[in-house]
Design a protein around this motif. Structure first.
Motif, PDB file in Angstrom:
ATOM      1  N   LEU A 254       0.947  -1.206  -0.039  1.00 54.15           N
ATOM      2  CA  LEU A 254       0.080   0.062  -0.047  1.00 54.15           C
ATOM      3  C   LEU A 254       0.783   1.199  -0.021  1.00 54.15           C
ATOM      4  CD1 LEU A 254      -2.798  -1.036   2.500  1.00 54.15           C
ATOM      5  CD2 LEU A 254      -2.808  -1.106   0.123  1.00 54.15           C
ATOM      6  N   VAL A 255       0.484   2.462  -0.587  1.00 51.06           N
ATOM      7  CA  VAL A 255       1.114   3.588  -0.741  1.00 51.06           C
ATOM      8  C   VAL A 255       1.185   4.055   0.670  1.00 51.06           C
ATOM      9  CG1 VAL A 255       0.696   3.903  -3.223  1.00 51.06           C
ATOM     10  CG2 VAL A 255      -0.698   4.818  -1.602  1.00 51.06           C
TER      11      VAL A 255
ATOM     12  N   GLU B 102      -0.190  13.236  -2.607  1.00 51.81           N
ATOM     13  CA  GLU B 102       0.271  13.467  -4.245  1.00 51.81           C
ATOM     14  C   GLU B 102      -0.838  12.964  -5.102  1.00 51.81           C
ATOM     15  OE1 GLU B 102       4.252  11.979  -4.544  1.00 51.81           O
ATOM     16  OE2 GLU B 102       4.981  13.260  -3.011  1.00 51.81           O
ATOM     17  N   PHE B 103      -0.990  11.851  -5.096  1.00 54.95           N
ATOM     18  CA  PHE B 103      -2.183  11.250  -6.124  1.00 54.95           C
ATOM     19  C   PHE B 103      -3.491  12.179  -5.830  1.00 54.95           C
ATOM     20  CE2 PHE B 103      -5.698   8.381  -7.000  1.00 54.95           C
ATOM     21  CZ  PHE B 103      -5.431   8.121  -8.293  1.00 54.95           C
ATOM     22  N   GLU B 104      -4.159  12.485  -4.751  1.00 56.81           N
ATOM     23  CA  GLU B 104      -5.180  13.374  -4.603  1.00 56.81           C
ATOM     24  C   GLU B 104      -4.951  14.634  -5.426  1.00 56.81           C
ATOM     25  OE1 GLU B 104      -8.290  14.708  -1.289  1.00 56.81           O
ATOM     26  OE2 GLU B 104      -6.184  14.193  -0.467  1.00 56.81           O
ATOM     27  N   THR B 105      -3.758  15.230  -5.003  1.00 59.02           N
ATOM     28  CA  THR B 105      -3.376  16.340  -5.783  1.00 59.02           C
ATOM     29  C   THR B 105      -3.481  16.174  -7.320  1.00 59.02           C
ATOM     30  OG1 THR B 105      -1.916  17.295  -3.885  1.00 59.02           O
ATOM     31  CG2 THR B 105      -1.706  18.389  -6.169  1.00 59.02           C
TER      32      THR B 105
ATOM     33  N   GLY C 271     -12.302  15.451   5.714  1.00 58.85           N
ATOM     34  CA  GLY C 271     -11.246  15.344   6.273  1.00 58.85           C
ATOM     35  C   GLY C 271     -10.478  13.927   5.729  1.00 58.85           C
ATOM     36  N   ARG C 272     -10.798  13.509   4.867  1.00 57.33           N
ATOM     37  CA  ARG C 272     -10.371  12.527   3.983  1.00 57.33           C
ATOM     38  C   ARG C 272     -10.335  12.744   2.389  1.00 57.33           C
ATOM     39  NH1 ARG C 272     -13.455   9.620   7.640  1.00 57.33           N
ATOM     40  NH2 ARG C 272     -14.666   8.416   5.869  1.00 57.33           N
ATOM     41  N   PRO C 273      -9.796  11.892   1.537  1.00 53.79           N
ATOM     42  CA  PRO C 273     -10.138  12.066   0.183  1.00 53.79           C
ATOM     43  C   PRO C 273     -11.557  12.010  -0.187  1.00 53.79           C
ATOM     44  CG  PRO C 273      -7.988  10.831   0.492  1.00 53.79           C
ATOM     45  CD  PRO C 273      -8.743  10.796   1.613  1.00 53.79           C
ATOM     46  N   LEU C 274     -11.872  12.767  -1.146  1.00 53.89           N
ATOM     47  CA  LEU C 274     -13.292  12.520  -1.478  1.00 53.89           C
ATOM     48  C   LEU C 274     -13.824  11.219  -2.132  1.00 53.89           C
ATOM     49  CD1 LEU C 274     -13.776  16.074  -3.330  1.00 53.89           C
ATOM     50  CD2 LEU C 274     -14.468  15.512  -1.024  1.00 53.89           C
ATOM     51  N   TRP C 275     -12.865  10.476  -2.600  1.00 60.56           N
ATOM     52  CA  TRP C 275     -13.245   9.327  -3.182  1.00 60.56           C
ATOM     53  C   TRP C 275     -13.493   8.355  -1.955  1.00 60.56           C
ATOM     54  CZ3 TRP C 275      -8.120  10.681  -4.530  1.00 60.56           C
ATOM     55  CH2 TRP C 275      -7.047  10.203  -3.651  1.00 60.56           C
TER      56      TRP C 275
END
Length: 124
Positions: A15-16, A23-26, A61-65
């Motif tokens: 896992l990353v 960085e992926f979210e950006t 507070g977390r990524p939208l996905w």
């Protein structure tokens, strides 16, 4: 000729890190901006869209996905209860468009990075 056991390499993929995920979210958000620009939307509309997404992201507070329908119910039903109808509509609309952008382009990559099966449960 001998037979060999074939293994699924995905189970060995690590896992990353949180930094790589950020960085992926950006990168995903940058891709969303580029897609909106290439669709002919003006800068002010794109800026408003990203502002709406950032406000939702800050609340969540977390990524939208990772959002699910229950999260959207709380956000739009309680957090934005007293907001203008145009504000609620704008945020809901851009969130739906974001998932329409995200799902076909990044579903597999998200699964590989996070082991999530889907992006949230497709709020739209």
């Amino acid at each position: 000729m001998a037979l060999a056991v074939v293994r699924d390499l995905r189970e060995y993929r690590a896992l990353v890190s949180e930094e790589e995920l950020a960085e992926f979210e950006t990168d995903v958000l940058a891709g969303f901006v580029l897609a909106r620009a290439s669709a002919g939307l003006v800068d002010s509309t794109i800026r408003n869209d990203t502002n709406h997404l950032e406000l939702i992201r800050d609340w969540f507070g977390r990524p939208l996905w990772e959002t699910e329908s229950a999260d959207a119910d709380v956000y739009f039903g309680k957090v934005l209860r007293d907001a203008k109808p145009t504000t609620r509509t704008g945020r809901a609309g851009v969130l739906a468009v974001f998932f329409q952008f995200l799902e076909p382009r990044h579903k597999v990559e998200l699964h590989n990075l996070t082991r999530a099966v889907t992006c949230g449960d497709q709020i739209s």
